[in-house]
Design an enzyme around this catalytic site. Structure first.
Site, PDB file in Angstrom:
ATOM      1  N   SER A 119      -7.774  -5.043  -0.052  1.00 54.60           N
ATOM      2  CA  SER A 119      -6.423  -5.453  -1.201  1.00 54.60           C
ATOM      3  C   SER A 119      -5.712  -7.128  -0.982  1.00 54.60           C
ATOM      4  O   SER A 119      -5.185  -7.540  -2.038  1.00 54.60           O
ATOM      5  CB  SER A 119      -4.914  -4.402  -0.012  1.00 54.60           C
ATOM      6  OG  SER A 119      -4.771  -3.538   0.133  1.00 54.60           O
ATOM      7  N   HIS A 140      -9.973  -2.132  -6.822  1.00 54.27           N
ATOM      8  CA  HIS A 140      -8.863  -2.380  -6.019  1.00 54.27           C
ATOM      9  C   HIS A 140      -8.073  -1.014  -6.087  1.00 54.27           C
ATOM     10  O   HIS A 140      -7.214  -0.595  -7.196  1.00 54.27           O
ATOM     11  CB  HIS A 140      -7.811  -3.589  -6.111  1.00 54.27           C
ATOM     12  CG  HIS A 140      -6.487  -3.224  -4.932  1.00 54.27           C
ATOM     13  ND1 HIS A 140      -5.703  -3.879  -5.138  1.00 54.27           N
ATOM     14  CD2 HIS A 140      -6.292  -2.483  -3.728  1.00 54.27           C
ATOM     15  CE1 HIS A 140      -4.632  -3.828  -4.216  1.00 54.27           C
ATOM     16  NE2 HIS A 140      -4.628  -3.144  -3.843  1.00 54.27           N
ATOM     17  N   GLU A 152      -7.880  -2.689 -10.373  1.00 53.50           N
ATOM     18  CA  GLU A 152      -7.652  -3.476 -10.248  1.00 53.50           C
ATOM     19  C   GLU A 152      -9.523  -3.825 -10.019  1.00 53.50           C
ATOM     20  O   GLU A 152     -10.114  -3.952  -8.622  1.00 53.50           O
ATOM     21  CB  GLU A 152      -7.165  -4.360  -9.530  1.00 53.50           C
ATOM     22  CG  GLU A 152      -6.650  -5.861  -9.563  1.00 53.50           C
ATOM     23  CD  GLU A 152      -5.456  -6.329  -8.590  1.00 53.50           C
ATOM     24  OE1 GLU A 152      -5.125  -6.441  -7.600  1.00 53.50           O
ATOM     25  OE2 GLU A 152      -4.955  -6.878  -9.632  1.00 53.50           O
ATOM     26  N   ASN A 190      -1.322  -8.194  -5.128  1.00 55.04           N
ATOM     27  CA  ASN A 190      -0.904  -8.313  -3.983  1.00 55.04           C
ATOM     28  C   ASN A 190       0.335  -9.567  -4.019  1.00 55.04           C
ATOM     29  O   ASN A 190       0.846  -9.741  -3.355  1.00 55.04           O
ATOM     30  CB  ASN A 190      -1.651  -7.959  -2.889  1.00 55.04           C
ATOM     31  CG  ASN A 190      -1.078  -6.184  -2.867  1.00 55.04           C
ATOM     32  OD1 ASN A 190      -0.155  -5.745  -2.971  1.00 55.04           O
ATOM     33  ND2 ASN A 190      -2.815  -5.453  -2.123  1.00 55.04           N
TER      34      ASN A 190
HETATM   35  P1  NAD Z   1      -5.951   3.312   6.717  1.00 59.07           P
HETATM   36  O1  NAD Z   1      -5.325   2.952   8.591  1.00 59.07           O
HETATM   37  O2  NAD Z   1      -5.729   4.816   6.751  1.00 59.07           O
HETATM   38  O3  NAD Z   1      -7.549   3.621   6.800  1.00 59.07           O
HETATM   39  C1  NAD Z   1      -9.044   2.835   7.715  1.00 59.07           C
HETATM   40  C2  NAD Z   1      -9.596   3.830   8.097  1.00 59.07           C
HETATM   41  O4  NAD Z   1     -11.525   2.608   8.254  1.00 59.07           O
HETATM   42  C3  NAD Z   1      -9.766   4.897   9.549  1.00 59.07           C
HETATM   43  O5  NAD Z   1      -9.752   6.630   9.314  1.00 59.07           O
HETATM   44  C4  NAD Z   1     -10.332   3.687  10.652  1.00 59.07           C
HETATM   45  O6  NAD Z   1     -11.239   4.696  11.225  1.00 59.07           O
HETATM   46  C5  NAD Z   1     -11.435   3.307   9.691  1.00 59.07           C
HETATM   47  N1  NAD Z   1     -12.251   1.983   9.671  1.00 59.07           N
HETATM   48  C6  NAD Z   1     -11.980   1.281  10.882  1.00 59.07           C
HETATM   49  N2  NAD Z   1     -13.077   0.515  11.175  1.00 59.07           N
HETATM   50  C7  NAD Z   1     -14.231   1.166  10.506  1.00 59.07           C
HETATM   51  C8  NAD Z   1     -15.786   0.627  10.432  1.00 59.07           C
HETATM   52  N3  NAD Z   1     -16.460  -0.010  11.059  1.00 59.07           N
HETATM   53  N4  NAD Z   1     -16.249   2.259   9.854  1.00 59.07           N
HETATM   54  C9  NAD Z   1     -15.761   3.595   9.008  1.00 59.07           C
HETATM   55  N5  NAD Z   1     -14.584   3.251   9.379  1.00 59.07           N
HETATM   56  C10 NAD Z   1     -14.833   2.151   9.470  1.00 59.07           C
HETATM   57  O7  NAD Z   1      -5.951   1.751   6.168  1.00 59.07           O
HETATM   58  P2  NAD Z   1      -5.821   1.752   4.454  1.00 59.07           P
HETATM   59  O8  NAD Z   1      -4.576   2.289   4.213  1.00 59.07           O
HETATM   60  O9  NAD Z   1      -6.482   3.399   4.220  1.00 59.07           O
HETATM   61  O10 NAD Z   1      -6.420   0.624   4.236  1.00 59.07           O
HETATM   62  C11 NAD Z   1      -7.834   1.448   3.702  1.00 59.07           C
HETATM   63  C12 NAD Z   1      -7.881  -0.699   3.069  1.00 59.07           C
HETATM   64  O11 NAD Z   1      -7.659   0.162   1.937  1.00 59.07           O
HETATM   65  C13 NAD Z   1      -7.634  -1.748   3.622  1.00 59.07           C
HETATM   66  O12 NAD Z   1      -8.517  -2.556   2.978  1.00 59.07           O
HETATM   67  C14 NAD Z   1      -6.443  -2.197   2.666  1.00 59.07           C
HETATM   68  O13 NAD Z   1      -6.198  -3.129   2.367  1.00 59.07           O
HETATM   69  C15 NAD Z   1      -6.935  -0.978   1.481  1.00 59.07           C
HETATM   70  N6  NAD Z   1      -5.964  -0.850   1.138  1.00 59.07           N
HETATM   71  C16 NAD Z   1      -4.438  -0.497   1.055  1.00 59.07           C
HETATM   72  C17 NAD Z   1      -3.794   0.452   0.340  1.00 59.07           C
HETATM   73  C18 NAD Z   1      -2.176   0.763   1.113  1.00 59.07           C
HETATM   74  O14 NAD Z   1      -1.729   1.496   0.460  1.00 59.07           O
HETATM   75  N7  NAD Z   1      -2.812   1.348   1.859  1.00 59.07           N
HETATM   76  C19 NAD Z   1      -2.833  -0.214  -0.810  1.00 59.07           C
HETATM   77  C20 NAD Z   1      -4.802  -0.504  -1.925  1.00 59.07           C
HETATM   78  C21 NAD Z   1      -5.912  -0.918  -0.995  1.00 59.07           C
END
Ligand code: NAD
Length: 283
Positions: A119, A140, A152, A190
Site C-alpha cells: 500500500s 496495488h 494503481e 494512500n
Molecule cells: P492480511 O493480514 O489479511 O494478510 C497477510 C497474509 O500474509 C497473512 O495471511 C499472513 O499469514 C501472510 N504472510 C505473512 N508473512 C508471510 C510470508 N513470509 N510468506 C507468506 N505469507 C505471509 O493483510 P492484507 O490486508 O491482505 O494486506 C496484505 C498487503 O496488501 C499489505 O501489503 C497491505 O498493505 C496491502 N493492501 C491492503 C489493503 C487493505 O485494504 N487491507 C488494500 C490494498 C493493499
C-alpha cells in the site's frame, strides 16, 4: 512473454481476492501462505464469494467449479518455479517483504515478474534486494478486490517499459483499470486517503465527535460511500498505522505522524473488522 501462471503470496484479505480475480480470468493460480490453515482460510473465503455469485445468478455453478480448479493451495515457496508472475500480498512490513522477494528471486524463473501489492512501501527498495530490479513492479489492488476496479501500477526506479506494459495488460485481463504512478511514499491513493483517515482518528482522540458522527458527516456531507473510521476498520488498523509510519519516515515530515489513538488500538490488538474490534465491534 505470455503470462499463464500467477502465484499470490499471502492468503489474507487482499491475497485471496487477488487470487480469485486471477483465477476468474483463466490464469492458473497458486495461493501461498506460511501455514496450511491460512491458505485454507483464504480458499474458503474465495469459495464463499463465488457461491454468492452463483446464488445471485451472476455466475454459473460449473464456472465456479472451473475457477476453483484453477486455484492451487501452496505452502511450498518452490512453486514459484512454475510462475510467470508473482504477486506478493504479505503484511505491510519492509523486512518481511524484502525477505519474501529475496526468496522469490532465487525460486522464480528468470523471465518471471515480481509484483508487490504494497500500500505504501517503496517499490525501488524492494526491487533492490533482487537481481532483477527491472522486473519488479507495484500492483496495488483496492479492497475488496473482486469489487474495486482500480489497480494503481507503480513503476520502480528501474522497472522496464516492457514489464510495465505487460502488467498493464494482465491488469486489464483481470477486469481492472490500471493507472500509472511513480514510486513515492504512499503513491497517490494512500498519500491522500491515509492522512484523511488519520485526521478522523485525531478528531475522535480530541473528543470532537463520536465515531458514528464523524462517519456520518463524511458520508452525507462529502458523499463518501463509507465513513473514514469504518473504512479504517475495513482496511485494518495495523495496515493504516504502517502506512502512516511509511509516509512520516519517507517524507521526513511530522505532518504524517500517526495519531496516538491509532497506535493504542493496534497495541491492544484492535485491528478492525479482521480482529472483530476496531472503532466499531464486529461479530
Ligand atoms: P492480511 O493480514 O489479511 O494478510 C497477510 C497474509 O500474509 C497473512 O495471511 C499472513 O499469514 C501472510 N504472510 C505473512 N508473512 C508471510 C510470508 N513470509 N510468506 C507468506 N505469507 C505471509 O493483510 P492484507 O490486508 O491482505 O494486506 C496484505 C498487503 O496488501 C499489505 O501489503 C497491505 O498493505 C496491502 N493492501 C491492503 C489493503 C487493505 O485494504 N487491507 C488494500 C490494498 C493493499
Amino acid at each position: 512473454m505470455n503470462v499463464k501462471t500467477i502465484m499470490v503470496i499471502g492468503a489474507g484479505q487482499m491475497g485471496s481476492g487477488i487470487a480469485q480475480v486471477c483465477a476468474m480470468a483463466n490464469y492458473k493460480v497458486y495461493l501461498h501462505d506460511l501455514k496450511e490453515e491460512f491458505v485454507q482460510k483464504g480458499m474458503e473465503s474465495i469459495s464463499r464469494q463465488l457461491a454468492r455469485q452463483v446464488e445471485k445468478g451472476k455466475m454459473a455453478a460449473d464456472e465456479r467449479k472451473a475457477v476453483l480448479e484453477r486455484l492451487h493451495p501452496s505452502t511450498d515457496i518452490q512453486n514459484a518455479a512454475d510462475a510467470d508472475l508473482v504477486i506478493e500480498a504479505v503484511i505491510e512490513n519492509m523486512d518481511v517483504k524484502t525477505q519474501v522477494f529475496k526468496m522469490l528471486d532465487e525460486m522464480a524463473p528468470e523471465h518471471a515478474i515480481l509484483a508487490s501489492n504494497t500500500s505504501s512501501l517503496p517499490i525501488t527498495e524492494i526491487a533492490a534486494v533482487t537481481n532483477r530490479p527491472e522486473r519488479v513492479i507495484g500492483m496495488h489492488f483496492m479492497n475488496p478486490v473482486p469489487v474495486m476496479k482500480l489497480v494503481e501500477i507503480i513503476r520502480g526506479l528501474q522497472t522496464s517499459d516492457g514489464v510495465y506494459q505487460l502488467i498493464e495488460e494482465v491488469t486489464k485481463q483481470v477486469g481492472k483499470v490500471p493507472v500509472e504512478v511513480n514510486d513515492f511514499p504512499g503513491f497517490i491513493s494512500n498519500r491522500i486517503l491515509m492522512p484523511m483517515i488519520n485526521e478522523a482518528i485525531f478528531a475522535l482522540y480530541e473528543g470532537v465527535a463520536e465515531p458514528e458522527a464523524i462517519d456520518e458527516i463524511m458520508k452525507l456531507g462529502m458523499n463518501h460511500p463509507m465513513g473514514p473510521l469504518t473504512l479504517a476498520d475495513f482496511i485494518g488498523l495495523d495496515t493504516c498505522l504502517y502506512i502512516m509510519e511509511t509516509l512520516q519516515e519517507g517524507f521526513g515530515d511530522d505532518k504524517y505522524r500517526p495519531c496516538p489513538l491509532l497506535r493504542k488500538y493496534v497495541k491492544a490488538g484492535w485491528l478492525g473488522k479482521k480482529s472483530g474490534k476496531g472503532f466499531y465491534t464486529y461479530n
